[in-house]
Design a protein around this motif. Structure first.
Motif, PDB file in Angstrom:
ATOM      1  N   ASP A 168       1.014  -1.125   0.021  1.00 40.07           N
ATOM      2  CA  ASP A 168      -0.099  -0.168  -0.153  1.00 40.07           C
ATOM      3  C   ASP A 168       0.836   1.116   0.043  1.00 40.07           C
ATOM      4  OD1 ASP A 168      -2.340   1.603  -0.087  1.00 40.07           O
ATOM      5  OD2 ASP A 168      -2.526   1.665   2.229  1.00 40.07           O
TER       6      ASP A 168
ATOM      7  N   ARG B  18      -3.283   4.432  -5.407  1.00 42.34           N
ATOM      8  CA  ARG B  18      -3.898   3.122  -4.715  1.00 42.34           C
ATOM      9  C   ARG B  18      -4.975   2.928  -5.422  1.00 42.34           C
ATOM     10  NH1 ARG B  18      -5.582   4.828   1.371  1.00 42.34           N
ATOM     11  NH2 ARG B  18      -4.423   3.100   2.580  1.00 42.34           N
TER      12      ARG B  18
ATOM     13  N   ASP C 173      -3.789   0.218  -7.333  1.00 45.78           N
ATOM     14  CA  ASP C 173      -3.553  -1.309  -6.720  1.00 45.78           C
ATOM     15  C   ASP C 173      -4.909  -1.923  -6.848  1.00 45.78           C
ATOM     16  OD1 ASP C 173      -0.977  -0.806  -6.217  1.00 45.78           O
ATOM     17  OD2 ASP C 173      -1.224  -0.007  -4.238  1.00 45.78           O
TER      18      ASP C 173
END
Lengths: 159, 369, 275
Positions: A151, C149, C174
């Motif tokens: 992350d 992200r 992501d």
């Protein structure tokens, strides 16, 4: 679209997954595959279902996703031309742990995993190449997943 | 440095001789010039540095013992005031203060106005009895803090009366560091003390010579005294047993991860004592303080230590979390990367970091062990 | 010897917040008017922004203007950035700078430029992206690759799809939902198709250190030379003038010798753990 076996072999020849396969090996592999057309929303593998197939993408994109509360449907990988979709066929219990869904219209070579495993067993040289490729692919995907796991963008760089 | 080291020449033939009582005349002359005279003095059984008004405040009759993690100063019958190791604190605090105001703000017609810290007319300083290692440290800070206005202001006005070392404590390694025991080129006057407490004063600058003249100190030193003084300093140099291991430092520079830091890591408490007593550690943090009365702000520059966890903090965490990495940063900065940054070593061989380390970590043996 | 900073003062110049643009939940872009013009910043340089009474923080320029008007994109990650990101138009801040070594744009003419950003790392690249869009960098071609992200955490998303569309942006996240049109995975998945002839590539990369390392390795695996890769390092910068010591990375004071380094300079330094 009903491609001939030669079309299929020509398509596979251009795929990174089939790089450096001999003509014999290509023919052995092509015998396990079919060129298919997909439409957006087609679900190719289902979370918890059998993984009897895998695809080498010719054009278009396939999503690897997971669903369930609290995140709902979450895409954690998107596969494009040249990528192999479906990896759970390499080892028992041959069960998919994710959904595999077409993002839009496209084409792929769909392989019958049982046939491929049989061909690999019958021709160990082919089997060695195929499983090495799958190992490389799994390594790359593991690295990518680990990066996603960090992350990185969530918690760094105030700038 | 050209005129330091154990084999330097005898004091200049023009050197003058001082009796113990003459030190008061020298200090008074400096004070009469409007200077604040800083010198070694004994307080709470520790030789430290403070403003002195006369020679009576010097640590005459005290001897010190320093070894890894240990410091003792004890009264003795000695007649000397300068035969001691480095005082507990270094002189940097008088040039590079623990806290320096950078800016403050005020409000004019409701608008915020920044007021740079006033260049307050301070009394110029005289360092009295600074030793060779600490004098070399000022040369080091002169490069690192060249752009620091507050440092430059004090430094430019500084007059230096240095003292040759006639003794070494066990933690001294100025000979190995190339900084002593004879004071280097930044001194205006160099004093060398004889066993009976009398001294030889050697002016190194015109300014220094003028001070001696104004103090009425003009009795030429005898050649015999000069030879005795030189012999005392040579003997002090010969007593040093510690030395920087240049081979080990080169190994650490080439492969920081491959040399053994484990022995250090097991002992380092990351207390930062070494950085506080080090005469060349210059790092600072800047901190905001808000005044409660009018809401205006002040920004203060405050000494910082690379041993604190937040020193290398970036959002998300510290770059250096392990004690080993923080010790390694300090060690490599001092002995290796300082050369890249400032063309000199950051270590002057005073040995304070060895003495004042609560677990006695020794910079000269950190790698070799 | 360390590089000599062009600006050496610890005294900020007052600046007025002229506009606040919300970029993300926790991120805004402040447009500042400086009460006295600074040197014109080079893309990749940074300023020390001061929230009076709270603290100072290093923030890169996301718009370099002419030295009297500049933009900074700031994420709320602590007390000082909280104070900065909650500013209203008209608020007074302090600013010092410009500091550090910016992107080396002199290397770009005739090259294929890859601008590779991760997360907030797009902010210091924004002036380069705008110059690339305007065609003023002299590159033979340019492409923008951005990792984030998730889609709603992608900085400058409107500009990417409009003003910057000529840079054929390759966006990866992501994780995503099914309305997302870009890639899903690490930003490196888009590199293969972006490189073209590796001998012509100049890559400028900004993001978390791990992301930059992975990108640089992938570029080198694909035969891009390490000196044709520029990265921007984040360290604890407090003074900006190589005096406070906090930002040291081996022999470097990142605030003046960086933040931009070529990968051949950065790699050996970053290879030492916790340096």
């Amino acid at each position: 679209m009903t491609p001939s076996p030669t079309d299929l072999i020509a398509e596979l020849k251009s795929q990174p997954f089939c790089r450096d396969l001999s003509d014999t090996e290509l023919a052995e592999l092509a015998a396990c595959g079919t060129l298919v057309e997909v439409a957006g929303g087609d679900q190719l593998l289902t979370l918890g279902g059998p993984c009897d197939w895998f695809w080498v993408i010719v054009d278009g994109a396939l999503d690897v996703s997971m669903h369930g509360p609290p995140v709902g449907m979450t895409i954690i990988g998107r596969l494009h031309t040249g990528d192999v979709a479906g990896v759970s066929w390499v080892a028992e219990p041959f069960r998919s742990e994710f959904d595999l869904t077409a993002v839009g219209p496209g084409h792929a070579v769909r392989f019958d995993a049982r046939e491929v495993r049989r061909a690999c067993a019958a021709d160990p040289a082919l089997g060695n190449k195929i499983y090495q490729r799958m190992a490389t692919l799994l390594r790359d995907r593991l690295h990518a997943t680990r990066l996603q796991l960090l992350d990185l963008y969530g918690g760094s760089r105030a700038l | 440095m050209s005129d330091s080291g154990a084999t330097a020449a005898l004091p200049d033939p023009a050197a003058v001789s001082l009796a113990i009582a003459d030190l008061d005349r020298l200090i008074s002359t400096l004070r009469d010039d409007g200077r604040v005279v800083i010198g070694p003095t004994t307080r709470d059984s520790v030789m430290t540095l403070d403003e002195i008004a006369g020679a009576g405040q010097l640590p005459r009759g005290w001897l010190d013992e320093q070894s890894p993690g240990k410091y003792r100063a004890t009264p003795s019958e000695t007649a000397t005031a300068f035969a001691h190791g480095p005082p507990s604190m270094s002189w940097k605090r008088f040039l590079h203060e623990e806290r320096t105001l950078v800016i403050s703000t005020s409000r004019t017609n409701g608008a915020m106005v920044i007021d740079p810290a006033p260049a307050a007319p301070e009394k110029p300083l005289a360092f009295f009895g600074i030793q060779a290692c600490d004098l070399a440290a000022i040369g080091v800070l002169d490069v690192a803090l060249a752009d620091d206005a507050a440092y430059r202001r004090r430094r430019d006005d500084l007059l230096v009366v240095a003292a040759s070392c006639t003794d070494s404590v066990a933690t001294c390694f100025c000979v190995s560091a190339g900084t002593g025991p004879r004071p280097g080129p930044l001194a205006d006057i160099v004093l060398t003390e004889l066993a009976d407490g009398s001294l030889i004063a050697d002016a190194r600058t015109e300014r220094g010579a003028a001070v001696l003249t104004r103090a009425g100190l003009d009795t030429a030193a005898t050649e015999a005294d000069c030879r005795s003084a030189a012999a005392l300093v040579d003997a002090a140099a010969a007593r040093q047993t510690r030395h920087l291991d240049t081979e080990a430092i080169a190994r650490a520079a080439a492969a920081p991860d491959d040399v053994g830091w484990d022995a250090v890591a097991e002992r380092c408490l990351t207390c930062g004592n070494c950085t506080m007593v080090c005469p060349t550690c210059f790092c600072t943090s800047i901190s905001d303080q808000t005044r409660l009365d009018d809401g205006c702000a002040e920004r203060w520059q405050i000494w910082a230590s690379c041993f604190s966890l937040d020193f290398a903090y970036v959002h998300g965490g510290s770059v250096r979390t392990s004690p080993t990495s923080r010790y390694r940063q300090w060690y490599l900065h001092k002995l290796v990367t300082w050369h890249d940054q400032f063309d000199s070593s950051g270590c002057v061989g005073c040995g304070r970091c060895i003495t004042w380390c609560p677990t006695g970590i020794d910079i000269t043996e950190a790698i070799t062990s | 010897m360390r590089s000599e900073p062009a600006v050496t003062t610890l005294v900020p110049t007052m600046a007025t917040v002229e506009a606040v643009r919300r970029e993300l939940d926790d991120t805004v872009t402040l447009s500042l008017a400086l009460s006295e013009p600074s040197l014109t910043p080079t893309p990749g340089q940074f300023a020390m922004l001061w929230a009076p009474g709270v603290g100072e923080v290093a923030i890169s320029y996301s718009g370099v203007g002419d030295g009297s008007r500049v933009d900074h994109t700031i994420r709320d990650v602590g007390a000082t950035t909280r104070a900065l990101t909650t500013c209203e138009p008209g608020a007074e801040l302090g600013s010092r700078g410009p500091f550090g070594r910016g992107w080396d744009l002199s290397r770009l003419p005739g090259r294929r430029l890859l601008i590779i950003a991760g997360g907030l790392g797009l902010a210091p690249l924004r002036p380069v992206v705008e110059a690339a869009t305007a065609g003023t960098l002299g590159t033979s071609s340019a492409q923008l690759l951005v990792g984030a992200r998730s889609p709603d955490a992608m900085l400058y998303r409107d500009e990417i799809s409009t003003h910057w569309a000529s840079l054929e942006p390759q966006l990866t996240v992501d994780h995503a939902t099914d309305t997302w049109k870009g890639g899903v995975g690490p930003v490196t998945i888009a590199l293969g198709s972006a490189i073209g002839d590796p001998a012509t590539v100049e890559a400028i990369v900004c993001g978390p250190e791990i992301m930059m390392r992975v990108v640089a390795r992938e570029l080198m695996d694909r035969d891009v030379a390490p000196d044709a890769i520029q990265v921007s390092l984040e360290r604890n910068m407090q003074c900006g003038v190589a005096r406070c010591g906090h930002c040291q990375l081996g022999p470097l004071f990142t605030c003046v010798d960086g933040p931009v380094l070529r990968w051949d300079e950065a790699e050996p330094l970053l290879a030492v753990r916790e340096r």
